[in-house]
Design a protein around this motif. Structure first.
Motif, PDB file in Angstrom:
ATOM      1  N   LEU A   1      10.580  -7.742  13.021  1.00 47.84           N
ATOM      2  CA  LEU A   1       9.031  -7.659  13.138  1.00 47.84           C
ATOM      3  C   LEU A   1       8.639  -8.428  11.844  1.00 47.84           C
ATOM      4  N   SER A   2       7.766  -9.204  11.941  1.00 53.28           N
ATOM      5  CA  SER A   2       7.069  -9.933  11.106  1.00 53.28           C
ATOM      6  C   SER A   2       5.452 -10.104  11.296  1.00 53.28           C
ATOM      7  N   SER A   3       4.934 -10.495   9.952  1.00 53.52           N
ATOM      8  CA  SER A   3       3.581 -10.635   9.947  1.00 53.52           C
ATOM      9  C   SER A   3       3.227 -11.916  10.677  1.00 53.52           C
ATOM     10  N   GLY A   4       4.118 -12.993  10.781  1.00 57.20           N
ATOM     11  CA  GLY A   4       3.834 -14.259  10.972  1.00 57.20           C
ATOM     12  C   GLY A   4       3.488 -15.089   9.856  1.00 57.20           C
ATOM     13  N   PRO A   5       3.321 -16.438   9.912  1.00 58.39           N
ATOM     14  CA  PRO A   5       2.830 -17.173   8.655  1.00 58.39           C
ATOM     15  C   PRO A   5       1.529 -17.056   8.301  1.00 58.39           C
ATOM     16  N   SER A   6       1.481 -16.939   6.960  1.00 51.81           N
ATOM     17  CA  SER A   6       0.198 -16.966   6.330  1.00 51.81           C
ATOM     18  C   SER A   6      -0.560 -18.395   6.364  1.00 51.81           C
ATOM     19  N   ALA A   7      -1.676 -18.678   5.827  1.00 53.22           N
ATOM     20  CA  ALA A   7      -2.365 -19.811   5.926  1.00 53.22           C
ATOM     21  C   ALA A   7      -1.493 -20.610   4.693  1.00 53.22           C
ATOM     22  N   PRO A   8      -1.109 -21.786   4.921  1.00 49.53           N
ATOM     23  CA  PRO A   8      -0.220 -22.598   4.106  1.00 49.53           C
ATOM     24  C   PRO A   8      -1.095 -23.080   2.852  1.00 49.53           C
ATOM     25  N   TRP A   9      -0.258 -22.864   1.616  1.00 53.11           N
ATOM     26  CA  TRP A   9      -0.986 -23.606   0.376  1.00 53.11           C
ATOM     27  C   TRP A   9       0.028 -24.393  -0.417  1.00 53.11           C
ATOM     28  N   HIS A  10      -0.594 -25.271  -1.287  1.00 58.24           N
ATOM     29  CA  HIS A  10       0.079 -26.108  -2.050  1.00 58.24           C
ATOM     30  C   HIS A  10       0.027 -25.761  -3.440  1.00 58.24           C
ATOM     31  N   THR A  11       1.511 -25.599  -3.977  1.00 57.98           N
ATOM     32  CA  THR A  11       1.306 -25.589  -5.595  1.00 57.98           C
ATOM     33  C   THR A  11       1.162 -26.746  -6.366  1.00 57.98           C
TER      34      THR A  11
ATOM     35  N   GLY B   1       2.074 -29.791  -8.572  1.00 54.73           N
ATOM     36  CA  GLY B   1       3.505 -30.234  -9.361  1.00 54.73           C
ATOM     37  C   GLY B   1       4.481 -29.807  -8.541  1.00 54.73           C
ATOM     38  N   GLN B   2       4.559 -29.021  -7.497  1.00 56.27           N
ATOM     39  CA  GLN B   2       5.719 -28.767  -6.715  1.00 56.27           C
ATOM     40  C   GLN B   2       5.430 -29.604  -5.319  1.00 56.27           C
ATOM     41  N   ALA B   3       6.765 -29.936  -4.859  1.00 51.17           N
ATOM     42  CA  ALA B   3       6.734 -30.848  -3.610  1.00 51.17           C
ATOM     43  C   ALA B   3       6.507 -29.593  -2.314  1.00 51.17           C
ATOM     44  N   GLY B   4       5.842 -30.271  -1.178  1.00 47.49           N
ATOM     45  CA  GLY B   4       5.719 -29.508  -0.201  1.00 47.49           C
ATOM     46  C   GLY B   4       4.528 -28.555   0.064  1.00 47.49           C
ATOM     47  N   VAL B   5       4.355 -27.766   1.233  1.00 42.20           N
ATOM     48  CA  VAL B   5       3.566 -26.704   1.491  1.00 42.20           C
ATOM     49  C   VAL B   5       4.496 -25.485   1.576  1.00 42.20           C
ATOM     50  N   THR B   6       3.775 -24.429   1.251  1.00 43.49           N
ATOM     51  CA  THR B   6       4.156 -22.960   1.364  1.00 43.49           C
ATOM     52  C   THR B   6       3.621 -22.147   2.083  1.00 43.49           C
TER      53      THR B   6
ATOM     54  N   ASP C   1       5.940 -30.166   5.060  1.00 42.46           N
ATOM     55  CA  ASP C   1       4.938 -30.114   5.966  1.00 42.46           C
ATOM     56  C   ASP C   1       4.495 -28.930   6.521  1.00 42.46           C
ATOM     57  N   VAL C   2       3.138 -28.718   6.821  1.00 38.20           N
ATOM     58  CA  VAL C   2       2.669 -27.435   7.399  1.00 38.20           C
ATOM     59  C   VAL C   2       3.595 -27.102   8.796  1.00 38.20           C
ATOM     60  N   ALA C   3       3.370 -27.927   9.647  1.00 36.79           N
ATOM     61  CA  ALA C   3       4.169 -27.628  10.990  1.00 36.79           C
ATOM     62  C   ALA C   3       5.520 -26.857  10.652  1.00 36.79           C
ATOM     63  N   THR C   4       6.448 -27.623   9.724  1.00 38.96           N
ATOM     64  CA  THR C   4       7.900 -27.361   9.547  1.00 38.96           C
ATOM     65  C   THR C   4       7.801 -25.750   9.137  1.00 38.96           C
ATOM     66  N   ALA C   5       6.816 -25.603   7.995  1.00 41.50           N
ATOM     67  CA  ALA C   5       6.830 -24.202   7.344  1.00 41.50           C
ATOM     68  C   ALA C   5       6.487 -23.269   8.097  1.00 41.50           C
ATOM     69  N   THR C   6       5.562 -23.311   9.045  1.00 43.21           N
ATOM     70  CA  THR C   6       4.901 -22.520   9.926  1.00 43.21           C
ATOM     71  C   THR C   6       5.984 -22.107  10.969  1.00 43.21           C
ATOM     72  N   GLU C   7       6.638 -23.347  11.651  1.00 43.58           N
ATOM     73  CA  GLU C   7       7.725 -23.042  12.677  1.00 43.58           C
ATOM     74  C   GLU C   7       8.673 -22.054  11.885  1.00 43.58           C
ATOM     75  N   ALA C   8       9.254 -22.599  10.764  1.00 50.40           N
ATOM     76  CA  ALA C   8      10.265 -21.611  10.246  1.00 50.40           C
ATOM     77  C   ALA C   8       9.630 -20.253   9.929  1.00 50.40           C
ATOM     78  N   ALA C   9       8.614 -19.910   9.619  1.00 50.93           N
ATOM     79  CA  ALA C   9       8.225 -18.518   9.516  1.00 50.93           C
ATOM     80  C   ALA C   9       8.050 -17.836  10.796  1.00 50.93           C
ATOM     81  N   ALA C  10       7.773 -18.809  11.675  1.00 45.67           N
ATOM     82  CA  ALA C  10       7.549 -18.077  13.358  1.00 45.67           C
ATOM     83  C   ALA C  10       8.984 -17.664  13.624  1.00 45.67           C
TER      84      ALA C  10
ATOM     85  N   ILE D   1       8.262 -19.507   2.406  1.00 46.09           N
ATOM     86  CA  ILE D   1       8.925 -20.774   2.919  1.00 46.09           C
ATOM     87  C   ILE D   1       8.190 -22.118   2.442  1.00 46.09           C
ATOM     88  N   THR D   2       8.936 -22.993   1.907  1.00 48.15           N
ATOM     89  CA  THR D   2       8.329 -24.265   1.452  1.00 48.15           C
ATOM     90  C   THR D   2       9.082 -25.295   2.230  1.00 48.15           C
ATOM     91  N   ALA D   3       8.298 -26.099   2.764  1.00 49.83           N
ATOM     92  CA  ALA D   3       8.768 -27.220   3.581  1.00 49.83           C
ATOM     93  C   ALA D   3       8.038 -28.520   3.047  1.00 49.83           C
TER      94      ALA D   3
END
Length: 76
Positions: free
Chosen positions: A38-48, A50-55, A22-31, A18-20
């Motif tokens: 049944l889910s693992s919940g969000p991982s630690a965020p990362w930035h790639t 050359g790509q916009a946002g955080v994943t 900001d971190v808060a939006t990406a984390t909330e989407a995964a949550a 999930i890429t958003a």
């Protein structure tokens, strides 16, 4: 980020990146997905570079409902 074969070993298992903006939006989407399946919940965020946002990444099992939330004191 590499996807391990074990996370896709059976039908119904998915890996969601999930890429958003900001971190808060990406984390909330995964949550939020974790409230559906049944889910693992969000991982630690990362930035790639050359790509916009955080994943964030989440692993989910579409065959199973999420675990029930703990009962708050005084409600059960």
């Amino acid at each position: 980020m590499k996807i391990s074969q074990e996370h896709l070993s059976e039908p119904g298992l998915v890996v969601l990146d999930i890429t958003a903006a900001d971190v808060a939006t990406a984390t909330e989407a995964a949550a939020a997905l974790g409230r559906l399946w049944l889910s693992s919940g969000p991982s630690a965020p990362w930035h790639t570079p050359g790509q916009a946002g955080v994943t964030v990444r989440a692993y989910a099992d579409l065959r199973r409902a999420p675990l029930p939330a703990a009962i708050a004191p005084g409600t059960g």
